[in-house]
Design a protein around this motif. Structure first.
Motif, PDB file in Angstrom:
ATOM      1  N   ARG A  75      -6.593 -27.534  99.077  1.00 39.57           N
ATOM      2  CA  ARG A  75      -6.966 -28.203 100.331  1.00 39.57           C
ATOM      3  C   ARG A  75      -5.964 -29.304 100.668  1.00 39.57           C
ATOM      4  NH1 ARG A  75     -12.843 -30.850 101.158  1.00 39.57           N
ATOM      5  NH2 ARG A  75     -12.056 -32.351  99.655  1.00 39.57           N
ATOM      6  N   ASP A  76      -5.589 -30.093  99.664  1.00 37.08           N
ATOM      7  CA  ASP A  76      -4.603 -31.153  99.895  1.00 37.08           C
ATOM      8  C   ASP A  76      -3.269 -30.570 100.358  1.00 37.08           C
ATOM      9  OD1 ASP A  76      -6.523 -32.982  99.136  1.00 37.08           O
ATOM     10  OD2 ASP A  76      -5.649 -33.349  97.141  1.00 37.08           O
ATOM     11  N   ALA A  77      -2.845 -29.488  99.720  1.00 34.40           N
ATOM     12  CA  ALA A  77      -1.583 -28.857 100.091  1.00 34.40           C
ATOM     13  C   ALA A  77      -1.639 -28.318 101.518  1.00 34.40           C
ATOM     14  CB  ALA A  77      -1.235 -27.737  99.112  1.00 34.40           C
ATOM     15  N   ARG A  78      -2.762 -27.728 101.871  1.00 31.33           N
ATOM     16  CA  ARG A  78      -2.904 -27.191 103.236  1.00 31.33           C
ATOM     17  C   ARG A  78      -2.954 -28.322 104.263  1.00 31.33           C
ATOM     18  NH1 ARG A  78      -3.897 -21.784 103.508  1.00 31.33           N
ATOM     19  NH2 ARG A  78      -4.505 -20.765 101.574  1.00 31.33           N
ATOM     20  N   ASP A  79      -3.639 -29.404 103.916  1.00 27.15           N
ATOM     21  CA  ASP A  79      -3.723 -30.542 104.834  1.00 27.15           C
ATOM     22  C   ASP A  79      -2.369 -31.228 105.012  1.00 27.15           C
ATOM     23  OD1 ASP A  79      -6.408 -30.105 105.218  1.00 27.15           O
ATOM     24  OD2 ASP A  79      -7.070 -31.712 103.870  1.00 27.15           O
ATOM     25  N   ASN A  80      -1.541 -31.158 104.003  1.00 28.58           N
ATOM     26  CA  ASN A  80      -0.237 -31.827 104.044  1.00 28.58           C
ATOM     27  C   ASN A  80       0.905 -30.835 104.107  1.00 28.58           C
ATOM     28  OD1 ASN A  80      -1.053 -34.624 103.791  1.00 28.58           O
ATOM     29  ND2 ASN A  80      -1.827 -34.010 101.797  1.00 28.58           N
ATOM     30  N   ASN A  81       0.672 -29.695 104.718  1.00 31.06           N
ATOM     31  CA  ASN A  81       1.714 -28.688 104.749  1.00 31.06           C
ATOM     32  C   ASN A  81       2.890 -29.140 105.605  1.00 31.06           C
ATOM     33  OD1 ASN A  81       1.444 -27.878 107.519  1.00 31.06           O
ATOM     34  ND2 ASN A  81      -0.250 -26.558 106.975  1.00 31.06           N
ATOM     35  N   VAL A  82       3.980 -28.460 105.468  1.00 29.52           N
ATOM     36  CA  VAL A  82       5.218 -28.838 106.135  1.00 29.52           C
ATOM     37  C   VAL A  82       5.035 -28.895 107.648  1.00 29.52           C
ATOM     38  CG1 VAL A  82       7.596 -28.099 106.571  1.00 29.52           C
ATOM     39  CG2 VAL A  82       6.653 -27.944 104.263  1.00 29.52           C
ATOM     40  N   ASP A  83       4.391 -27.894 108.219  1.00 28.77           N
ATOM     41  CA  ASP A  83       4.230 -27.863 109.678  1.00 28.77           C
ATOM     42  C   ASP A  83       3.424 -29.060 110.173  1.00 28.77           C
ATOM     43  OD1 ASP A  83       5.698 -25.517 109.841  1.00 28.77           O
ATOM     44  OD2 ASP A  83       3.927 -24.227 109.795  1.00 28.77           O
ATOM     45  N   ALA A  84       2.353 -29.404 109.467  1.00 27.44           N
ATOM     46  CA  ALA A  84       1.522 -30.540 109.880  1.00 27.44           C
ATOM     47  C   ALA A  84       2.314 -31.843 109.781  1.00 27.44           C
ATOM     48  CB  ALA A  84       0.266 -30.627 109.009  1.00 27.44           C
ATOM     49  N   ARG A  85       3.078 -31.995 108.729  1.00 32.01           N
ATOM     50  CA  ARG A  85       3.861 -33.216 108.560  1.00 32.01           C
ATOM     51  C   ARG A  85       4.949 -33.313 109.615  1.00 32.01           C
ATOM     52  NH1 ARG A  85       5.103 -33.946 102.352  1.00 32.01           N
ATOM     53  NH2 ARG A  85       5.579 -36.038 103.008  1.00 32.01           N
ATOM     54  N   ILE A  86       5.572 -32.196 109.947  1.00 28.65           N
ATOM     55  CA  ILE A  86       6.594 -32.190 110.998  1.00 28.65           C
ATOM     56  C   ILE A  86       5.959 -32.577 112.334  1.00 28.65           C
ATOM     57  CG2 ILE A  86       8.052 -30.657 112.389  1.00 28.65           C
ATOM     58  CD1 ILE A  86       8.835 -29.273 109.748  1.00 28.65           C
ATOM     59  N   GLU A  87       4.787 -32.029 112.628  1.00 27.49           N
ATOM     60  CA  GLU A  87       4.099 -32.371 113.879  1.00 27.49           C
ATOM     61  C   GLU A  87       3.742 -33.854 113.918  1.00 27.49           C
ATOM     62  OE1 GLU A  87       3.868 -30.534 116.663  1.00 27.49           O
ATOM     63  OE2 GLU A  87       5.116 -29.176 115.480  1.00 27.49           O
ATOM     64  N   ASN A  88       3.334 -34.421 112.782  1.00 23.15           N
ATOM     65  CA  ASN A  88       3.029 -35.852 112.727  1.00 23.15           C
ATOM     66  C   ASN A  88       4.265 -36.692 113.021  1.00 23.15           C
ATOM     67  OD1 ASN A  88       0.355 -35.354 112.116  1.00 23.15           O
ATOM     68  ND2 ASN A  88       0.620 -35.605 109.922  1.00 23.15           N
ATOM     69  N   ILE A  89       5.400 -36.309 112.451  1.00 18.63           N
ATOM     70  CA  ILE A  89       6.647 -37.041 112.702  1.00 18.63           C
ATOM     71  C   ILE A  89       7.026 -36.927 114.176  1.00 18.63           C
ATOM     72  CG2 ILE A  89       9.136 -37.092 112.225  1.00 18.63           C
ATOM     73  CD1 ILE A  89       8.425 -36.237 109.317  1.00 18.63           C
ATOM     74  N   LYS A  90       6.897 -35.736 114.736  1.00 13.46           N
ATOM     75  CA  LYS A  90       7.212 -35.554 116.156  1.00 13.46           C
ATOM     76  C   LYS A  90       6.293 -36.397 117.036  1.00 13.46           C
ATOM     77  CE  LYS A  90       9.182 -30.904 115.907  1.00 13.46           C
ATOM     78  NZ  LYS A  90       8.974 -29.483 116.267  1.00 13.46           N
ATOM     79  N   ALA A  91       5.036 -36.518 116.664  1.00 14.94           N
ATOM     80  CA  ALA A  91       4.092 -37.333 117.433  1.00 14.94           C
ATOM     81  C   ALA A  91       4.497 -38.803 117.398  1.00 14.94           C
ATOM     82  CB  ALA A  91       2.671 -37.153 116.900  1.00 14.94           C
ATOM     83  N   VAL A  92       4.959 -39.275 116.235  1.00 13.12           N
ATOM     84  CA  VAL A  92       5.430 -40.658 116.123  1.00 13.12           C
ATOM     85  C   VAL A  92       6.634 -40.862 117.038  1.00 13.12           C
ATOM     86  CG1 VAL A  92       6.530 -42.325 114.565  1.00 13.12           C
ATOM     87  CG2 VAL A  92       4.526 -41.050 113.794  1.00 13.12           C
ATOM     88  N   ILE A  93       7.571 -39.923 117.007  1.00 12.70           N
ATOM     89  CA  ILE A  93       8.755 -40.013 117.869  1.00 12.70           C
ATOM     90  C   ILE A  93       8.338 -40.030 119.339  1.00 12.70           C
ATOM     91  CG2 ILE A  93      10.866 -38.821 118.617  1.00 12.70           C
ATOM     92  CD1 ILE A  93      11.123 -37.804 115.678  1.00 12.70           C
ATOM     93  N   ASP A  94       7.411 -39.162 119.715  1.00 12.82           N
ATOM     94  CA  ASP A  94       6.929 -39.132 121.101  1.00 12.82           C
ATOM     95  C   ASP A  94       6.317 -40.468 121.517  1.00 12.82           C
ATOM     96  OD1 ASP A  94       7.766 -36.508 121.402  1.00 12.82           O
ATOM     97  OD2 ASP A  94       5.765 -35.643 121.147  1.00 12.82           O
ATOM     98  N   ASP A  95       5.545 -41.075 120.624  1.00 10.92           N
ATOM     99  CA  ASP A  95       4.937 -42.379 120.931  1.00 10.92           C
ATOM    100  C   ASP A  95       6.003 -43.456 121.142  1.00 10.92           C
ATOM    101  OD1 ASP A  95       2.410 -41.280 120.761  1.00 10.92           O
ATOM    102  OD2 ASP A  95       1.988 -42.075 118.748  1.00 10.92           O
ATOM    103  N   ILE A  96       7.021 -43.444 120.299  1.00  6.47           N
ATOM    104  CA  ILE A  96       8.100 -44.431 120.436  1.00  6.47           C
ATOM    105  C   ILE A  96       8.847 -44.206 121.755  1.00  6.47           C
ATOM    106  CG2 ILE A  96      10.269 -45.295 119.456  1.00  6.47           C
ATOM    107  CD1 ILE A  96       9.127 -44.473 116.674  1.00  6.47           C
TER     108      ILE A  96
END
Length: 177
Positions: free
Chosen positions: A48-69
């Motif tokens: 579950r932890d691995a699925r919650d923190n998968n590469v695609d999800a982490r990439i989307e989180n980084i992109k969301a931070v960039i979008d906010d900035i």
């Protein structure tokens, strides 16, 4: 046999739906300790932890931070335009003009900070993509293990998937190769 079906449902509830051991136990009518044992024995928490923190999800989180900035930077640019207009058409005393020039200077510094943040987050995203890209050799190794286990578990299923296996490996070889 009932325990196997309960365990299968419990796995879905735990991994896919994020339910707690207690919620699962109540829903399935089993002891909470039983669910806890399944979680531990079958590695559900790690999965579950691995699925919650998968590469695609982490990439989307980084992109969301960039979008906010970027949104904050855009807002600051609009404020700069307005302050420049206000400075070009003085309607107020000189002390307000000084305040506007100070605000303009502050906004320009903010934009430099936003640009720096965007640059750093983009670099993080690039590094993350490089670090988390699976090599073709590793992928092939994992798939070989999977197909061997499938063959040992169910020979008929293995034989039925041979065409799929070949097509999948060819597709991934092109993507990762």
């Amino acid at each position: 046999m009932a325990k196997d079906s309960e365990r299968s449902v419990a796995r879905i509830l735990y991994i896919d739906q994020g339910k707690s051991n207690k919620e699962i136990a109540e829903k399935l009518g089993v002891q909470e300790k039983t669910v806890g044992n399944w979680v531990k024995k079958y590695g559900w928490k790690e999965e579950r932890d691995a699925r919650d923190n998968n590469v695609d999800a982490r990439i989307e989180n980084i992109k969301a931070v960039i979008d906010d900035i970027i949104a904050d930077r855009t807002s600051a640019r609009l404020k700069i335009k307005q302050v420049k207009i206000d400075l070009e058409h003085p309607r107020t005393p000189e002390d307000e003009a000084k305040t506007l020039r100070d605000e303009l200077s502050t906004l320009k510094k903010e934009i430099v900070g936003y640009d720096d943040s965007i640059s750093k987050w983009n670099k993080t995203l690039d590094n993350f993509n490089k670090e988390n890209k699976v090599s073709l050799a590793t992928y092939l190794h994992v798939m070989d293990e999977l197909f061997k286990d499938m063959q040992a578990h169910n020979q008929d299923l293995y034989l039925k998937t041979l065409d799929f296996q070949e097509q999948h490996i060819s597709k991934v070889s092109v993507q990762l190769g």
